[in-house]
Design a protein around this motif. Structure first.
Motif, short mmCIF file in Angstrom:
data_model
loop_
_atom_site.label_atom_id
_atom_site.label_comp_id
_atom_site.label_asym_id
_atom_site.label_seq_id
_atom_site.Cartn_x
_atom_site.Cartn_y
_atom_site.Cartn_z
N GLY A 156 -58.27 -59.08 -28.63
CA GLY A 156 -56.90 -59.06 -28.15
C GLY A 156 -55.91 -58.55 -29.17
O GLY A 156 -54.78 -58.18 -28.83
N TYR A 157 -56.33 -58.54 -30.44
CA TYR A 157 -55.47 -58.01 -31.50
C TYR A 157 -55.64 -56.50 -31.69
O TYR A 157 -54.83 -55.87 -32.39
N TYR A 158 -56.69 -55.94 -31.13
CA TYR A 158 -56.93 -54.50 -31.32
C TYR A 158 -55.83 -53.70 -30.61
O TYR A 158 -55.42 -54.05 -29.49
N LEU A 159 -55.38 -52.63 -31.24
CA LEU A 159 -54.34 -51.78 -30.67
C LEU A 159 -54.92 -50.41 -30.31
O LEU A 159 -55.90 -49.96 -30.91
N THR A 160 -54.29 -49.76 -29.37
CA THR A 160 -54.74 -48.45 -28.92
C THR A 160 -53.79 -47.37 -29.42
O THR A 160 -52.68 -47.67 -29.87
N PRO A 161 -54.19 -46.10 -29.35
CA PRO A 161 -53.27 -45.04 -29.73
C PRO A 161 -51.97 -45.07 -28.92
O PRO A 161 -50.90 -44.74 -29.44
N TRP A 162 -52.05 -45.50 -27.66
CA TRP A 162 -50.85 -45.57 -26.83
C TRP A 162 -49.93 -46.69 -27.32
O TRP A 162 -48.71 -46.54 -27.32
N ASP A 163 -50.50 -47.82 -27.75
CA ASP A 163 -49.70 -48.90 -28.32
C ASP A 163 -48.89 -48.41 -29.51
O ASP A 163 -47.74 -48.80 -29.72
N LEU A 164 -49.50 -47.57 -30.33
CA LEU A 164 -48.89 -47.11 -31.58
C LEU A 164 -47.99 -45.89 -31.38
O LEU A 164 -47.38 -45.40 -32.34
N GLU A 180 -65.39 -41.65 -25.56
CA GLU A 180 -65.71 -42.30 -24.30
C GLU A 180 -64.83 -43.53 -24.07
O GLU A 180 -64.36 -43.78 -22.95
N ALA A 181 -64.58 -44.28 -25.13
CA ALA A 181 -63.74 -45.47 -25.01
C ALA A 181 -62.31 -45.08 -24.63
O ALA A 181 -61.68 -45.73 -23.78
N LEU A 182 -61.78 -44.03 -25.25
CA LEU A 182 -60.43 -43.60 -24.94
C LEU A 182 -60.34 -43.01 -23.53
O LEU A 182 -59.31 -43.17 -22.85
N GLU A 183 -61.37 -42.34 -23.09
CA GLU A 183 -61.37 -41.80 -21.73
C GLU A 183 -61.28 -42.93 -20.70
O GLU A 183 -60.62 -42.79 -19.67
N ARG A 184 -61.94 -44.04 -21.00
CA ARG A 184 -61.87 -45.19 -20.08
C ARG A 184 -60.45 -45.78 -20.05
O ARG A 184 -59.99 -46.26 -19.02
N MET A 185 -59.78 -45.75 -21.21
CA MET A 185 -58.43 -46.31 -21.29
C MET A 185 -57.38 -45.40 -20.67
O MET A 185 -56.34 -45.87 -20.18
N ALA A 186 -57.61 -44.10 -20.72
CA ALA A 186 -56.57 -43.13 -20.38
C ALA A 186 -56.06 -43.27 -18.94
O ALA A 186 -54.91 -42.93 -18.67
N GLY A 187 -56.88 -43.78 -18.05
CA GLY A 187 -56.49 -43.84 -16.65
C GLY A 187 -55.79 -45.11 -16.23
O GLY A 187 -55.48 -45.28 -15.05
N VAL A 188 -55.54 -46.02 -17.16
CA VAL A 188 -54.92 -47.31 -16.79
C VAL A 188 -53.52 -47.39 -17.41
O VAL A 188 -53.21 -46.69 -18.37
N PRO A 189 -52.65 -48.25 -16.86
CA PRO A 189 -51.30 -48.38 -17.42
C PRO A 189 -51.35 -48.80 -18.89
O PRO A 189 -52.17 -49.64 -19.28
N GLN A 190 -50.46 -48.23 -19.68
CA GLN A 190 -50.43 -48.49 -21.11
C GLN A 190 -49.11 -49.15 -21.52
O GLN A 190 -48.07 -48.92 -20.90
N ARG A 191 -49.18 -49.97 -22.56
CA ARG A 191 -47.94 -50.49 -23.14
C ARG A 191 -47.19 -49.37 -23.86
O ARG A 191 -47.79 -48.37 -24.26
N LYS A 192 -45.89 -49.54 -24.04
CA LYS A 192 -45.09 -48.55 -24.73
C LYS A 192 -44.49 -49.15 -25.99
O LYS A 192 -44.05 -50.31 -26.01
N LYS A 193 -44.50 -48.36 -27.04
CA LYS A 193 -43.92 -48.82 -28.31
C LYS A 193 -42.40 -48.80 -28.23
O LYS A 193 -41.79 -47.85 -27.74
N VAL A 194 -41.78 -49.87 -28.72
CA VAL A 194 -40.33 -50.00 -28.71
C VAL A 194 -39.87 -50.66 -30.01
O VAL A 194 -40.68 -51.17 -30.78
#
Length: 325
Positions: A156-164, A180-194
């Motif tokens: 739960g602490y791991y961050l994604t490129p989209w988080d950053l 492959e891991a990023l391809e699985r993530m790319a199609g789902v809603p992502q958090r946005k950095k603020v």
């Protein structure tokens, strides 16, 4: 190769092996040119070169921490005074100001760079050999986690490129480790950095609690209020966790406490009111930097990232420029 550990973990904390200076700001290149006696090398971002200052060799890393090209300069400790004095002399006609090492961690709050993603190495069979290879004094072994956000597992602490904020740079037109891991993530809603701008009155309430007996909030250090190697605080909306804050501190330029966070896209619009849950659960963990305290919510306003208008408008074209939250 011999490591020069940080002071807190160095067996002989009084003796450094290397110095490191940050030469940053709109006149950084002009100061360096005077110190070198010639035009500084034209380096690409995060490229390095060996230069000479006052007759000694200096290693230079080209980056920028103040909206302008700058350099990180380092070398053996025996050359500390020679290089420092040469830089001070070179900066006399260019408005050079000595601001001290404590400002280093506050700059990132204005520029929007998150410096503290936890290495995502603690789970999975693929990285088991690496974990077994790590020694007890390795960075990953000593990394501390702090804050109010406590997920069900370390993942739960791991961050994604989209988080950053690096989502625009994720390209699938070539092979790379983790594709492959990023391809699985790319199609789902992502958090946005603020950026979160904390409410001044609530910050004062937290700070003033130290001047009373009884329940006290977690102490806020200045300029950096980070008290673990990897800070994670929950961002709430109407009592529900909608994001995570990963870096917190005071900006003298903006006159406010800021945090770098990532939140669900529905709450990323600048001006959105949220709260930051400050302090650890159950009175705090056993880390030496954590005193007994109670958790409290601090009102915050979702703001642009970078928070600094200079960083948004003046940095070289990239993830920081022309962005809003």
């Amino acid at each position: 190769v011999e490591r020069d550990e940080r002071t807190a973990v160095r067996p002989d904390p009084e003796n450094r092996k290397n110095y490191r200076f940050q030469l940053q700001g709109p006149n950084a290149m002009a100061v360096l040119e005077v110190a070198m006696g010639q035009t500084p090398p034209d380096l690409k971002f995060f490229h390095m070169a060996r230069i000479e200052i006052a007759g000694v060799e200096v290693r230079a890393l080209r980056h920028g921490m103040a909206g302008q090209p700058g350099y990180e300069l380092f070398g053996p400790w025996k050359d500390y005074d020679t290089v420092r004095n040469a830089l001070i002399e070179a900066g006399k006609d260019h408005g050079l100001t000595l601001v001290g090492g404590r400002t280093y961690s506050s700059n990132t709050l204005e520029s929007g760079w998150i410096p503290s993603p936890l290495p995502a190495i603690y789970t999975g069979e693929a990285l088991k050999p690496y974990r077994e290879w790590l020694k007890a004094n390795s960075y990953e072994a000593k990394a501390s986690i702090g804050g109010s956000f406590v997920p069900d597992s370390v993942e739960g602490y791991y961050l994604t490129p989209w988080d950053l904020g690096y989502g625009p740079f994720v390209k699938f037109d070539h092979d790379f480790i983790g594709r492959e891991a990023l391809e699985r993530m790319a199609g789902v809603p992502q958090r946005k950095k603020v950026t979160l701008a904390l409410d001044n009155a609530d910050v004062m309430r937290v700070m003033s609690s130290a001047l009373q007996k009884g329940e006290r909030a977690k102490y806020m250090e200045f300029p950096s209020a980070v008290y673990s190697m990897h800070p994670y605080d929950a961002v709430l909306k109407d009592g529900r966790t909608i994001g995570v804050s990963t870096w917190i501190g005071y900006s003298a330029n903006e006159g406010t406490m800021l945090t770098l966070a990532m939140v669900e896209a529905d709450f990323a619009e600048p001006g959105t009111e949220v709260t930051l849950l400050w302090g650890e659960p159950d009175g705090g963990t056993r880390k030496p930097t954590v005193e007994r305290h109670v958790q409290t919510e601090i009102k915050a306003i979702v703001s642009s990232v970078p928070y600094s208008e200079v960083a948004r408008d003046s940095y070289a074209e990239g993830w920081r420029t022309k962005q809003t939250a």
